[in-house]
Write a protein that holds these residues in place. Structure first.
Motif, PDB file in Angstrom:
ATOM      1  N   GLU A 477      57.414 -34.875  46.795  1.00  8.30           N
ATOM      2  CA  GLU A 477      58.685 -35.220  46.166  1.00  8.30           C
ATOM      3  C   GLU A 477      59.154 -34.082  45.257  1.00  8.30           C
ATOM      4  O   GLU A 477      58.336 -33.316  44.742  1.00  8.30           O
ATOM      5  N   MET A 478      60.466 -34.014  45.075  1.00  6.58           N
ATOM      6  CA  MET A 478      61.032 -33.082  44.106  1.00  6.58           C
ATOM      7  C   MET A 478      62.062 -33.802  43.248  1.00  6.58           C
ATOM      8  O   MET A 478      62.938 -34.509  43.780  1.00  6.58           O
ATOM      9  N   TYR A 485      53.142 -34.127  44.259  1.00  5.75           N
ATOM     10  CA  TYR A 485      52.409 -34.444  45.481  1.00  5.75           C
ATOM     11  C   TYR A 485      51.509 -35.637  45.188  1.00  5.75           C
ATOM     12  O   TYR A 485      50.694 -35.605  44.254  1.00  5.75           O
ATOM     13  N   THR A 486      51.684 -36.702  45.974  1.00  2.00           N
ATOM     14  CA  THR A 486      50.897 -37.925  45.796  1.00  2.00           C
ATOM     15  C   THR A 486      50.008 -38.143  47.017  1.00  2.00           C
ATOM     16  O   THR A 486      50.480 -38.076  48.158  1.00  2.00           O
ATOM     17  N   ASP A 487      48.731 -38.377  46.774  1.00  2.00           N
ATOM     18  CA  ASP A 487      47.767 -38.692  47.827  1.00  2.00           C
ATOM     19  C   ASP A 487      47.029 -39.947  47.392  1.00  2.00           C
ATOM     20  O   ASP A 487      46.142 -39.908  46.545  1.00  2.00           O
ATOM     21  N   ARG A 488      47.460 -41.079  47.976  1.00  2.00           N
ATOM     22  CA  ARG A 488      46.943 -42.385  47.558  1.00  2.00           C
ATOM     23  C   ARG A 488      47.209 -42.592  46.069  1.00  2.00           C
ATOM     24  O   ARG A 488      48.351 -42.654  45.663  1.00  2.00           O
ATOM     25  N   ASP A 489      46.139 -42.686  45.258  1.00  3.00           N
ATOM     26  CA  ASP A 489      46.335 -42.962  43.836  1.00  3.00           C
ATOM     27  C   ASP A 489      46.325 -41.696  42.986  1.00  3.00           C
ATOM     28  O   ASP A 489      46.464 -41.771  41.761  1.00  3.00           O
ATOM     29  N   LEU A 490      46.160 -40.545  43.621  1.00  3.39           N
ATOM     30  CA  LEU A 490      46.128 -39.280  42.881  1.00  3.39           C
ATOM     31  C   LEU A 490      47.486 -38.598  42.956  1.00  3.39           C
ATOM     32  O   LEU A 490      48.088 -38.533  44.036  1.00  3.39           O
ATOM     33  N   ARG A 491      47.964 -38.101  41.823  1.00  4.24           N
ATOM     34  CA  ARG A 491      49.259 -37.417  41.825  1.00  4.24           C
ATOM     35  C   ARG A 491      49.178 -36.127  41.029  1.00  4.24           C
ATOM     36  O   ARG A 491      48.722 -36.128  39.879  1.00  4.24           O
ATOM     37  N   VAL A 521      50.003 -26.226  52.843  1.00  6.01           N
ATOM     38  CA  VAL A 521      50.865 -25.528  51.888  1.00  6.01           C
ATOM     39  C   VAL A 521      50.140 -25.547  50.544  1.00  6.01           C
ATOM     40  O   VAL A 521      49.722 -26.613  50.070  1.00  6.01           O
ATOM     41  N   VAL A 522      49.961 -24.382  49.952  1.00  5.19           N
ATOM     42  CA  VAL A 522      49.220 -24.262  48.697  1.00  5.19           C
ATOM     43  C   VAL A 522      50.180 -23.827  47.589  1.00  5.19           C
ATOM     44  O   VAL A 522      50.912 -22.839  47.736  1.00  5.19           O
ATOM     45  N   ILE A 523      50.178 -24.578  46.480  1.00  8.21           N
ATOM     46  CA  ILE A 523      51.046 -24.280  45.332  1.00  8.21           C
ATOM     47  C   ILE A 523      50.165 -23.788  44.193  1.00  8.21           C
ATOM     48  O   ILE A 523      49.239 -24.488  43.755  1.00  8.21           O
ATOM     49  N   LYS A 533      47.708 -28.931  47.006  1.00  3.60           N
ATOM     50  CA  LYS A 533      47.637 -28.504  48.393  1.00  3.60           C
ATOM     51  C   LYS A 533      47.945 -29.716  49.264  1.00  3.60           C
ATOM     52  O   LYS A 533      47.418 -30.799  49.032  1.00  3.60           O
ATOM     53  N   PHE A 534      48.825 -29.521  50.267  1.00  7.54           N
ATOM     54  CA  PHE A 534      49.161 -30.637  51.146  1.00  7.54           C
ATOM     55  C   PHE A 534      49.384 -30.113  52.569  1.00  7.54           C
ATOM     56  O   PHE A 534      49.653 -28.918  52.760  1.00  7.54           O
TER      57      PHE A 534
END
Length: 565
Positions: A477-478, A485-491, A521-523, A533-534
């Motif tokens: 999201e922006m 970047y959200t992955d399940r419960d981690l943001r 993609v690495v930020i 990373k996503f």
């Protein structure tokens, strides 16, 4: 937001064609509001149909907002498809001038359309169109240069010469080219200016701003604009005859024409009275554009006001806003107070003003002036607006403004402008019927080898599908200020101004077992530390970096971004 109902879009388009301008206005507002909806989705076929609708011959008025072609093109260009750019090219000749400007900007944002763009612009220039999409070329000056170099002979054509002069002025002012064909241009320039001068002189005796932006508006403003362009070109095609024209224009009643003459005089060394400079700097019609022009020619020191200049710029900006957007000439403009609001790492200054119309003062806010640009300069982010209510007190209006700003900042900080998730291949939905057929055959034949092969095939297909499906819980999201970047419960999140690099790397071996082309993609932040990373397939990478670049283009230090292969 899911895709809007087909009938709703159709009703808006039909209302934009309605002879009643009030119905058209309501439809234009509804379309603009729809464009602002979160997560709005539109399929390509629907967008291509809208591109065709924008070419319809709509009812016309002289009202600035009443341009359905523009509103439709503005809506569809929120979506990035190269196929849509192709559709827009096909219908471009029938768009309004404002819609054409949007179309040119949109098409030029894709690679591979340069030749078609030039064909569109050349057709516009050579045709009978009264208006040319010049504003779109401000961000594409190389196109203006190419047109000038190939079409300069059209200066002898009455229909095209005004547009050619504007393109020539733009190219020379931007330093894109040397003076082109002086022996051909100079006599035409002198002759055409003389004709415009005679038209102008017929108005000067009765000159008044109320006439300029009132009863004279449809005839006089074009003369004013053309004289300014021709005077600006005299700095490049200067001779003794041009000198006489410039010296005379320094004393014209029209402050805009006089300002153009001042800039040319400064460039070619014609003496200017201090009184003339002071009047141009203090006049609300010219104060702001005068400094901008001095900045363009790197002669800011000639601006005679040395302290509290931004107050003059703010009055000038509000005056011009009332004239060009509200349709009236203010009787008086007063600056009452100012405040500063911090957004991320930048402070913005806003001026509270009182503007007088038909004997009544109304509150207005002018800005926002980023203090990072300097404490006393005219550069701003456009948020100027005039309130309909009557002016009461600085304390009341300041308190309301600060509360509204606090709520807006809180809302903007959390509003999501871009959302994307990993995509699951549609091939699975084709494979499943085939897999079912294989299972049926295995059950019928009871062939041990066939059963083993089918079992392995079943494990591969369902395992890969389930592996990809679990990534659907990931989300990129922006907002207006940060990437999330959200992955399940981690943001994880990072502010745009903290991004140092965006790169693409191969995914871990485990991921490549299911997708040998898998990439991430690495930020990283400005110190090189990895923040998030996503999966690459979580975004349409071209669109993702386009939005990132747009959101960070104002920063002094922009992130380094790997381009797609």
């Amino acid at each position: 937001m899911p895709q809007p109902a087909k009938n709703y879009i159709k009703e808006i388009i039909e209302d934009l064609k309605d002879p009643d301008k009030d119905i058209r206005y309501t439809a234009a507002v509804e379309l603009a509001e729809l464009a602002e909806a979160d997560d709005l989705e539109m399929n390509l076929l629907a967008l291509e149909k809208l591109a065709k609708e924008a070419a319809f011959s709509f009812p016309k008025t002289r009202l600035e907002w009443d341009d359905p072609s523009y509103h439709i093109v503005s809506f569809i260009t929120n979506f990035r498809f190269s196929e849509l750019a192709e559709a827009i090219i096909g219908h471009y000749p029938h768009y309004s001038a404002a819609a054409k400007e949007l179309a040119i900007s949109y098409i030029s944002s894709f690679k591979g359309f340069e030749e078609k763009l030039m064909q569109l612009l050349e057709r516009d220039l050579e045709g009978d169109n009264e208006e040319f999409p010049l504003l779109a070329l401000l961000d594409q000056p190389h196109l203006a240069k190419t047109l000038v170099e190939s079409k300069i002979p059209l200066l002898e054509n009455e229909k095209q010469k005004d547009t050619l002069y504007e393109l020539l002025s733009l190219s020379l002012d931007r330093g894109l080219m040397e003076i082109v064909k002086p022996d051909f241009v100079r006599p035409l320039l002198a002759s055409d200016y003389q004709k415009k001068r005679e038209l102008y002189k017929s108005y000067e005796k009765d000159y008044a701003l109320s006439y300029v932006y009132g009863s004279w508006k449809d005839t006089y403003l074009s003369i004013q604009g053309e004289m300014c362009i021709l005077l600006s070109l005299m700095e490049y095609y200067y001779d003794e005859k041009m000198k006489g024209f410039v010296q005379e224009a320094l004393h014209f009643k029209d402050s805009i024409v006089r300002m153009s003459a001042i800039i040319t005089a400064l460039k070619i060394g014609i003496p200017i009275e201090e009184k003339t400079l002071q009047e141009c700097a203090e006049n609300p019609e010219t104060s702001e554009p005068f400094y901008m022009e001095l900045s363009r020619i790197k002669r800011e020191e000639a601006f005679p006001i040395k302290e509290n200049r931004q107050v003059y710029f703010a009055k000038s900006h509000l005056f011009r806003h009332a004239v060009h957007h509200q349709g009236y000439v203010p009787e008086e403009v007063q600056i009452k107070d100012m405040t500063e609001i911090l957004e991320e790492d930048t402070a913005f200054r806003y001026y509270l003003a009182a503007i007088k119309e038909e004997g009544t003062f109304h509150p207005a806010w002018v800005g926002a002036y980023p203090l990072s640009e300097g404490d006393d300069l005219p550069y701003y982010r456009e948020e100027t607006h005039i309130l309909e209510e009557e002016y009461q007190s600085a304390e009341k209006h300041m308190q309301e403004f600060l509360e509204d700003s606090r709520q807006m900042l809180e809302y903007e900080a959390n509003k999501v402008y871009y959302t994307s998730k990993p995509r699951v291949s549609r091939w699975f939905y084709i494979l499943y019927p085939y897999l079912g057929f294989r299972i049926y055959q295995a059950a019928v034949t009871q062939d041990p080898i066939y059963i083993v092969m089918t079992s392995l095939f079943f494990a591969l297909v369902t395992g890969t599908h389930l592996y990809q499906w679990k990534f659907r819980k990931q989300r990129v999201e922006m907002t207006s200020s940060e990437l999330r970047y959200t992955d399940r419960d981690l943001r994880n999140s990072i502010k745009f101004n903290e991004i140092g690099r965006i790169s693409i790397e191969k995914a871990a071996l485990r991921s490549r077992l299911f997708d040998r082309f898998a990439k991430n993609v690495v930020i990283c932040d400005k110190k090189g530390a990895q923040i998030m990373k996503f999966p690459l397939n979580a975004v349409v990478y071209e669109d993702f970096i386009y939005i990132i670049e747009s959101a960070t283009e104002h920063l002094e230090e922009q992130p380094r971004i790997d381009k797609p292969e």
